[in-house]
Design a protein around this motif. Structure first.
Motif, PDB file in Angstrom:
ATOM      1  N   GLU A 139       0.813  -1.214   0.000  1.00 29.70           N
ATOM      2  CA  GLU A 139       0.000   0.000   0.000  1.00 29.70           C
ATOM      3  C   GLU A 139       0.849   1.268   0.000  1.00 29.70           C
ATOM      4  N   THR A 189       3.317   5.279  -2.752  1.00 27.58           N
ATOM      5  CA  THR A 189       1.967   4.777  -2.542  1.00 27.58           C
ATOM      6  C   THR A 189       1.513   3.986  -3.756  1.00 27.58           C
ATOM      7  N   ASP A 192      -1.797   3.595  -3.978  1.00 27.81           N
ATOM      8  CA  ASP A 192      -3.165   4.102  -4.067  1.00 27.81           C
ATOM      9  C   ASP A 192      -3.413   4.710  -5.446  1.00 27.81           C
ATOM     10  N   THR A 217      -6.496   6.049  -6.210  1.00 26.63           N
ATOM     11  CA  THR A 217      -7.689   6.872  -6.069  1.00 26.63           C
ATOM     12  C   THR A 217      -7.494   8.214  -6.768  1.00 26.63           C
TER      13      THR A 217
END
Length: 640
Positions: free
Chosen positions: A555, A573, A575, A577
């Motif tokens: 992550e 990261t 991520d 999003t």
């Protein structure tokens, strides 16, 4: 040189047989939080941390070949040791290692008339335990295998990769109960106890004179499976006289990331003999990743282009990859018509070395291991005569007894000639870098080269590596790709390959990934005027201190490293999003005083960066902007 930190105390306790057999042998760490218990018949071991069983009762023993198996054993005596010392380090993740443990040699005697003895060396550190077997004597020893297995307590969640020859398989997250029966998994296997209070990694250390191993999934246990040479499937191992196995290791910490600074694997290896102050860590220009096999042809002008780039950028090395040697130039097979003691037509290697040296650049050469193994002295003497500074040797793709011996021989042979050594197609580190600091990095990782072949190098994969493979030692991931993107925009291409991460993550890898020799992998033209290349020029590759700040495997991560008075941060990261994330980083690890913080953060597109400077102190918190699949890098310099 090894210097005492407090004291080194060795005390031999010779216990009578009846007394020694009364109870299992217990060895506890200096801080008392970790213990390993060995049954008095050498049949099983148990590992605990902070009152919690981490490794449940698990089998011990050797499987002998050609002689009767050891009969029933009983503990005859134990010899205890307490060690606390500091070991100066060369070109690695810290300036020194504290080697602090309590240990015991447990001597077990066979109850049968033969009366043979099995020696078990056991150590308990504040960050893990280790044990190994020994058989004394002048007779050869043949092993079918080990009975050693690790039975994780409960059903912990683990990070594991399937074992293969090149050790380049992605890690998967699964519970022990989900591991495939009969499947061998690579070391380390990294788990978190069901309570969440202890993270641990099962691995190995100090393979010298032995063989590598994988962890075979069997009924909730991970059993040691020794690697045998391909032309001799059994026995797996043969010694000339007696036996000393590798150390079986369980590293431990509160969090997986807390194991990143650990020196346990190195401490289980012999310290270096002789002076290694000549070892010079640094970054290298490299001609393979950007696609020369499909474009650039070997030649003086093309090689000088990379030398000129290294010189202008302040890089101390240029690694010339496959294709430079006389004969067929393929990278993957050891063609018998290739001669790695002669350069290809039109390439004057001594002249190229002189050209590079005049610009303060050292040359390194690639070679297939089969072209080196049979004529090692001739090959390395030739390179030394040319003035070559190091070698990258490739495609062993094995970890059996013969290849372990090759690692030892080539590490010693390159050290003798003051050459750096980088091994590819390599097994996972077991600490040989401690004994030979010139063995400066190795592969054994699914790295950026796979961007040229498939879509497996995802941000999630990149964020698995610091918590898994990197725990064992340096990894030559080969960062520096500057055609940056995201998983959604990525396309596989061999020439001028792309990455699935942002420019910010590309920079952060130079802090997060441990490799005292780091590749600057892209084409020189890609870096001309490129955002963030100034950070690559400035970031070191070897460190005085390493600290894990925060993160979760697969992550994210924030890692801090220090060289001298300067601190460097890398944040990554996985991520994806939309809009990314803001990562707060407390600077409480800084000493008193004011620091200039220079930040390279993700910009509006994957290839853009924001460069910001500000003054900070240990009381401040930096908030880093991380784009999807992104990252950031920071340099913190004292202002007085």
């Amino acid at each position: 040189m090894i210097t005492p930190l407090l004291t080194t105390l060795v005390a031999a306790l010779l216990l009578p047989l009846a007394q020694a057999s009364a109870a299992p042998a217990l060895v506890s760490s200096p801080d008392g939080r970790i213990s390993i218990r060995i049954d008095d018949d050498a049949g099983r071991f148990t590992v605990e941390r902070r009152g919690e069983t981490v490794i449940a009762p698990s089998p011990l023993g050797l499987e002998l070949d050609g002689v009767p198996e050891l009969g029933a054993l009983r503990l005859e005596r134990r010899e205890d040791v307490k060690v606390d010392r500091t070991i100066p380090l060369v070109a690695t993740k810290a300036a020194q290692a504290r080697d602090r443990y309590r240990g015991a040699t447990l001597v077990f005697r066979e109850q049968a008339p033969a009366g043979r003895r099995l020696y078990l060396d056991v150590r308990a550190y504040d960050d893990g335990v280790a044990f190994r077997y020994r058989l004394d004597g002048a007779e050869p020893v043949r092993l079918r295998g080990e009975r050693t297995a690790f039975v994780p307590a409960g059903d912990p969640e683990c990070l594991a990769s399937v074992a293969d020859g090149a050790h380049e398989v992605p890690f998967e997250r699964m519970k022990v109960s989900q591991l495939r029966a009969g499947q061998a998994y690579d070391v380390p296997v990294v788990c978190t106890a069901p309570s969440g209070r202890t993270a641990y990694a099962i691995t190995q250390a100090s393979l010298a004179g032995y063989t590598g191993a994988a962890l075979l999934s069997e009924g909730g246990a991970l059993r040691i499976r020794l690697s045998a040479p391909p032309k001799r499937p059994a026995p797996a191992f043969i010694s000339q006289a007696g036996l000393t196995t590798a150390w079986r290791v369980v590293m431990m910490g509160d969090r997986i990331g807390d194991m990143i600074p650990s020196q346990l694997i190195g401490n289980l290896n012999p310290p270096p003999q002789g002076d290694f102050s000549w070892v010079r860590p640094g970054k290298a220009a490299w001609d393979w990743w950007s696609g020369p096999l499909a474009g650039m042809k070997p030649g003086m002008d093309n090689y000088k282009r990379f030398i000129d780039f290294a010189a202008a950028s302040g890089l101390p090395y240029y690694l010339i990859d496959a294709g430079w040697a006389s004969g067929p130039g393929g990278c993957c097979d050891a063609n018998p018509a290739t001669d790695v003691t002669r350069a290809a037509d039109g390439i004057d290697m001594p002249e190229l070395v002189r050209y590079a040296a005049a610009r303060n650049v050292g040359l390194m050469l690639w070679a297939h291991w089969e072209h080196v193994a049979g004529r090692m002295d001739e090959v390395l003497d030739t390179y030394a005569r040319w003035g070559i500074k190091g070698v990258k040797i490739d495609f062993m793709n094995r970890d059996d007894q013969d290849v372990v011996d090759f690692y030892q021989r080539v590490a010693a042979a390159t050290a003798k000639r003051h050459m750096l050594l980088d091994l590819h197609g390599a097994y996972v580190p077991a600490g040989l870098q401690r004994s030979y600091p010139n063995f400066i990095t190795q592969e054994g990782v699914r790295g950026a080269e796979w961007d040229k072949m498939d879509k497996s190098i995802t941000p999630r994969h990149n964020l698995m590596l610091p918590y898994t493979r990197m725990l064992a030692g340096p990894l030559d991931y080969t960062p520096g790709g500057f055609h940056n993107g995201t998983p959604a925009t990525f396309a596989v291409r061999e020439v001028m390959p792309q990455t699935q991460h942002t420019r910010g993550q590309a920079l952060a890898m130079y802090v997060v990934y441990d490799s005292p020799l780091q590749m600057v992998s892209d084409d020189p033209e890609v870096y001309r005027g490129a955002a963030g290349f100034d950070f690559i020029q400035r970031v070191p590759t070897a460190w005085d201190e390493t600290r894990f700040l925060s993160g979760t495997p697969g992550e994210d991560i924030v890692l801090a490293r220090r060289q001298g008075r300067n601190w460097y941060l890398g944040a990554m990261t996985a991520d994806e999003t939309a809009g990314g994330r803001a990562e707060p980083v407390s600077l409480g690890f800084l000493p008193a005083g004011r620091f200039r913080a220079t930040l390279w953060e993700d910009g509006d597109t994957p290839n853009e960066l924001r460069r910001v400077e500000r003054e900070v102190t240990a009381r401040d918190t930096l908030t880093l902007r991380l784009a999807p699949a992104g990252g950031a890098a920071v340099i913190l310099e004292p202002l007085h």
